[in-house]
Design a protein around this motif. Structure first.
Motif, PDB file in Angstrom:
ATOM      1  N   MET A   1       0.821  -1.219   0.000  1.00 40.06           N
ATOM      2  CA  MET A   1       0.000   0.000   0.000  1.00 40.06           C
ATOM      3  C   MET A   1       0.855   1.269   0.000  1.00 40.06           C
ATOM      4  O   MET A   1       0.410   2.324  -0.436  1.00 40.06           O
ATOM      5  N   ASP A   2       2.105   1.146   0.509  1.00 36.37           N
ATOM      6  CA  ASP A   2       3.056   2.260   0.417  1.00 36.37           C
ATOM      7  C   ASP A   2       2.681   3.461   1.270  1.00 36.37           C
ATOM      8  O   ASP A   2       3.132   4.568   1.004  1.00 36.37           O
ATOM      9  N   ASP A   3       1.821   3.275   2.270  1.00 40.73           N
ATOM     10  CA  ASP A   3       1.401   4.410   3.077  1.00 40.73           C
ATOM     11  C   ASP A   3       1.791   4.160   4.531  1.00 40.73           C
ATOM     12  O   ASP A   3       1.714   5.036   5.371  1.00 40.73           O
ATOM     13  N   TYR A   4       2.218   2.941   4.802  1.00 43.65           N
ATOM     14  CA  TYR A   4       2.602   2.565   6.148  1.00 43.65           C
ATOM     15  C   TYR A   4       4.058   2.130   6.126  1.00 43.65           C
ATOM     16  O   TYR A   4       4.437   1.250   5.359  1.00 43.65           O
ATOM     17  N   HIS A   5       4.882   2.755   6.950  1.00 45.97           N
ATOM     18  CA  HIS A   5       6.294   2.402   6.937  1.00 45.97           C
ATOM     19  C   HIS A   5       6.797   1.972   8.308  1.00 45.97           C
ATOM     20  O   HIS A   5       7.966   2.174   8.647  1.00 45.97           O
ATOM     21  N   GLY A   6       5.876   1.410   9.101  1.00 44.87           N
ATOM     22  CA  GLY A   6       6.273   0.962  10.430  1.00 44.87           C
ATOM     23  C   GLY A   6       6.661  -0.505  10.431  1.00 44.87           C
ATOM     24  O   GLY A   6       6.992  -1.077   9.402  1.00 44.87           O
ATOM     25  N   LEU A   7       6.596  -1.116  11.605  1.00 39.96           N
ATOM     26  CA  LEU A   7       6.960  -2.522  11.764  1.00 39.96           C
ATOM     27  C   LEU A   7       5.712  -3.406  11.691  1.00 39.96           C
ATOM     28  O   LEU A   7       4.585  -2.896  11.671  1.00 39.96           O
ATOM     29  N   PHE A   8       5.939  -4.717  11.656  1.00 39.58           N
ATOM     30  CA  PHE A   8       4.824  -5.661  11.574  1.00 39.58           C
ATOM     31  C   PHE A   8       4.935  -6.721  12.668  1.00 39.58           C
ATOM     32  O   PHE A   8       6.013  -6.923  13.238  1.00 39.58           O
ATOM     33  N   HIS A   9       3.837  -7.403  12.896  1.00 40.37           N
ATOM     34  CA  HIS A   9       3.861  -8.582  13.759  1.00 40.37           C
ATOM     35  C   HIS A   9       2.808  -9.562  13.260  1.00 40.37           C
ATOM     36  O   HIS A   9       1.659  -9.183  13.036  1.00 40.37           O
ATOM     37  N   VAL A  10       3.222 -10.807  13.045  1.00 41.76           N
ATOM     38  CA  VAL A  10       2.304 -11.811  12.494  1.00 41.76           C
ATOM     39  C   VAL A  10       1.831 -12.755  13.596  1.00 41.76           C
ATOM     40  O   VAL A  10       2.643 -13.366  14.290  1.00 41.76           O
ATOM     41  N   LEU A  11       0.497 -12.866  13.752  1.00 41.29           N
ATOM     42  CA  LEU A  11      -0.059 -13.716  14.812  1.00 41.29           C
ATOM     43  C   LEU A  11      -0.107 -15.193  14.427  1.00 41.29           C
ATOM     44  O   LEU A  11      -0.161 -16.059  15.287  1.00 41.29           O
ATOM     45  N   HIS A  12      -0.124 -15.486  13.122  1.00 42.36           N
ATOM     46  CA  HIS A  12      -0.313 -16.846  12.614  1.00 42.36           C
ATOM     47  C   HIS A  12      -1.660 -17.426  13.031  1.00 42.36           C
ATOM     48  O   HIS A  12      -1.749 -18.563  13.484  1.00 42.36           O
ATOM     49  N   GLY A  13      -2.709 -16.625  12.904  1.00 38.01           N
ATOM     50  CA  GLY A  13      -4.056 -17.109  13.201  1.00 38.01           C
ATOM     51  C   GLY A  13      -4.835 -16.111  14.037  1.00 38.01           C
ATOM     52  O   GLY A  13      -4.390 -14.976  14.248  1.00 38.01           O
ATOM     53  N   VAL A  14      -6.002 -16.524  14.470  1.00 38.55           N
ATOM     54  CA  VAL A  14      -6.831 -15.698  15.346  1.00 38.55           C
ATOM     55  C   VAL A  14      -7.374 -16.574  16.464  1.00 38.55           C
ATOM     56  O   VAL A  14      -7.431 -17.798  16.329  1.00 38.55           O
ATOM     57  N   LEU A  15      -7.782 -15.937  17.548  1.00 38.00           N
ATOM     58  CA  LEU A  15      -8.397 -16.673  18.655  1.00 38.00           C
ATOM     59  C   LEU A  15      -9.686 -17.300  18.152  1.00 38.00           C
ATOM     60  O   LEU A  15     -10.493 -16.633  17.505  1.00 38.00           O
ATOM     61  N   SER A  16      -9.863 -18.578  18.414  1.00 36.62           N
ATOM     62  CA  SER A  16     -11.083 -19.231  17.979  1.00 36.62           C
ATOM     63  C   SER A  16     -11.399 -20.389  18.921  1.00 36.62           C
ATOM     64  O   SER A  16     -10.928 -21.510  18.718  1.00 36.62           O
ATOM     65  N   PRO A  17     -12.193 -20.105  19.972  1.00 36.58           N
ATOM     66  CA  PRO A  17     -12.511 -21.163  20.950  1.00 36.58           C
ATOM     67  C   PRO A  17     -13.159 -22.367  20.262  1.00 36.58           C
ATOM     68  O   PRO A  17     -12.921 -23.505  20.658  1.00 36.58           O
ATOM     69  N   MET A  18     -13.951 -22.115  19.212  1.00 31.87           N
ATOM     70  CA  MET A  18     -14.630 -23.198  18.496  1.00 31.87           C
ATOM     71  C   MET A  18     -13.635 -24.194  17.913  1.00 31.87           C
ATOM     72  O   MET A  18     -13.884 -25.396  17.854  1.00 31.87           O
ATOM     73  N   GLU A  19     -12.501 -23.662  17.437  1.00 33.63           N
ATOM     74  CA  GLU A  19     -11.504 -24.544  16.827  1.00 33.63           C
ATOM     75  C   GLU A  19     -10.354 -24.838  17.777  1.00 33.63           C
ATOM     76  O   GLU A  19      -9.304 -25.352  17.360  1.00 33.63           O
ATOM     77  N   GLY A  20     -10.544 -24.460  19.046  1.00 30.39           N
ATOM     78  CA  GLY A  20      -9.537 -24.755  20.055  1.00 30.39           C
ATOM     79  C   GLY A  20      -8.263 -23.940  19.918  1.00 30.39           C
ATOM     80  O   GLY A  20      -7.186 -24.387  20.313  1.00 30.39           O
ATOM     81  N   VAL A  21      -8.351 -22.736  19.331  1.00 35.60           N
ATOM     82  CA  VAL A  21      -7.167 -21.885  19.214  1.00 35.60           C
ATOM     83  C   VAL A  21      -7.191 -20.847  20.333  1.00 35.60           C
ATOM     84  O   VAL A  21      -8.052 -19.959  20.345  1.00 35.60           O
ATOM     85  N   GLY A  22      -6.300 -20.977  21.275  1.00 40.85           N
ATOM     86  CA  GLY A  22      -6.203 -20.042  22.390  1.00 40.85           C
ATOM     87  C   GLY A  22      -5.021 -19.111  22.221  1.00 40.85           C
ATOM     88  O   GLY A  22      -4.260 -19.243  21.265  1.00 40.85           O
TER      89      GLY A  22
END
Lengths: 199, 199
Positions: A97-118
């Motif tokens: 997008m070329d409008d953001y020049h900060g740092l990143f952090h990747v979660l590798h998923g989202v919280l999902s109690p239904m799928e047992g992801v804590g």
């Protein structure tokens, strides 16, 4: 009659890819046989390379060949902002997008109690450690998807990070640029009204 | 920012496959990174195997690991019939039907003056040689597709083979089983009327 072993195995391999059934896999396998030999060899090598050379960056969790990744080692970037995404490929979409020049952090998923992801299954502990160790970060922008799980993860992160005095923001939700109100779903319209701005 | 080299190369390779654009290729590449290592290695190996172990059968032109292929060496098959198809994958479709137990011959294409494909570019000479050398063949069934090129190729083959006293037949054209007349195209309906049978 059965396909020769080499074809069957190739069809099986193609079928392991998402969205590819037996018919498409067969078509791809026969196409492969007619491809240039060098292209096929490059394909095979890039498959093994992707699996052997790539790792997750120990700082941000992005996919990289070198650790830390090019983004984390780039001192010209704005060190006061960390944009949190669900998947490594979201980093590229955001960075393009070329409008953001900060740092990143990747979660590798989202919280999902239904799928047992804590929280322990996600790359959250390293985010908190990163914020503790580095007092330059002033804002965490949560860019999880606009799904119930994405929203819940955003709220969860905000509750963890805010007490440390760091601003936590969320990407705006509303109508896509160029989209028709007629075709927008109810939730999107609701978000668009909620987030209206003064002209 | 650019993708790490290993990912870019893998995306490029996936994009060489038919019907796969940049977005799908990217999705497949990221999927590959998360796949089991053994699956990816098997995939890479089956790609190289498909390119190195497979050849065309010197008799029928079918794709095979051993020459001659399993069909040509199977003496239990009806040696009096040869079914001619356009592509190697058509052999499998025909053989799966379980109603035909004769031999096959693969043309590797159809006559197409528009695309500069003449008789010499197809596997026709070897078919004629096969019919000359083997006096057991009594019928050649032409199973090229129902396209103008397929029809022209069928007519061309009939003109070449018939003088040798061998029967040349063509697959029936008409309505697909289970199909609706309402949605059938004009040409299919015409063929269905032409080829009507008495009850």
């Amino acid at each position: 009659m059965q396909y020769p072993d080499s074809i069957s195995k190739l069809i099986d391999s193609y079928m392991k890819l998402p969205g590819i059934g037996e018919k498409t896999a067969t078509r791809l396998a026969f196409f492969t046989i007619d491809m240039d030999k060098s292209d096929v060899m490059t394909f095979a090598k890039s498959l093994t390379d992707a699996k052997t050379k790539l790792h997750y960056c120990s700082i941000c969790g992005n996919i990289t060949e070198d650790d830390p990744c090019v983004i984390c080692t780039d001192t010209s970037r704005d060190q006061s902002k960390v944009l949190v995404v669900e998947q490594a490929k979201d980093v590229m979409s955001m960075d393009r997008m070329d409008d953001y020049h900060g740092l990143f952090h990747v979660l590798h998923g989202v919280l999902s109690p239904m799928e047992g992801v804590g929280p322990d299954d996600l790359n959250i502990a390293s985010l908190l450690r990163r914020l503790q160790d580095n007092d330059k970060v002033q804002e965490v922008i949560v860019a999880t998807n606009a799904t119930p799980e994405g929203e819940a993860t955003a709220t969860y992160l905000a509750r963890l990070i805010k007490p440390a005095g760091i601003k936590v923001t969320r990407l705006a939700h509303g109508l896509s640029v160029g989209s028709d109100i007629e075709y927008a779903d109810q939730m999107t319209l609701m978000k668009a009204v909620e987030g209206r701005t003064e002209l």
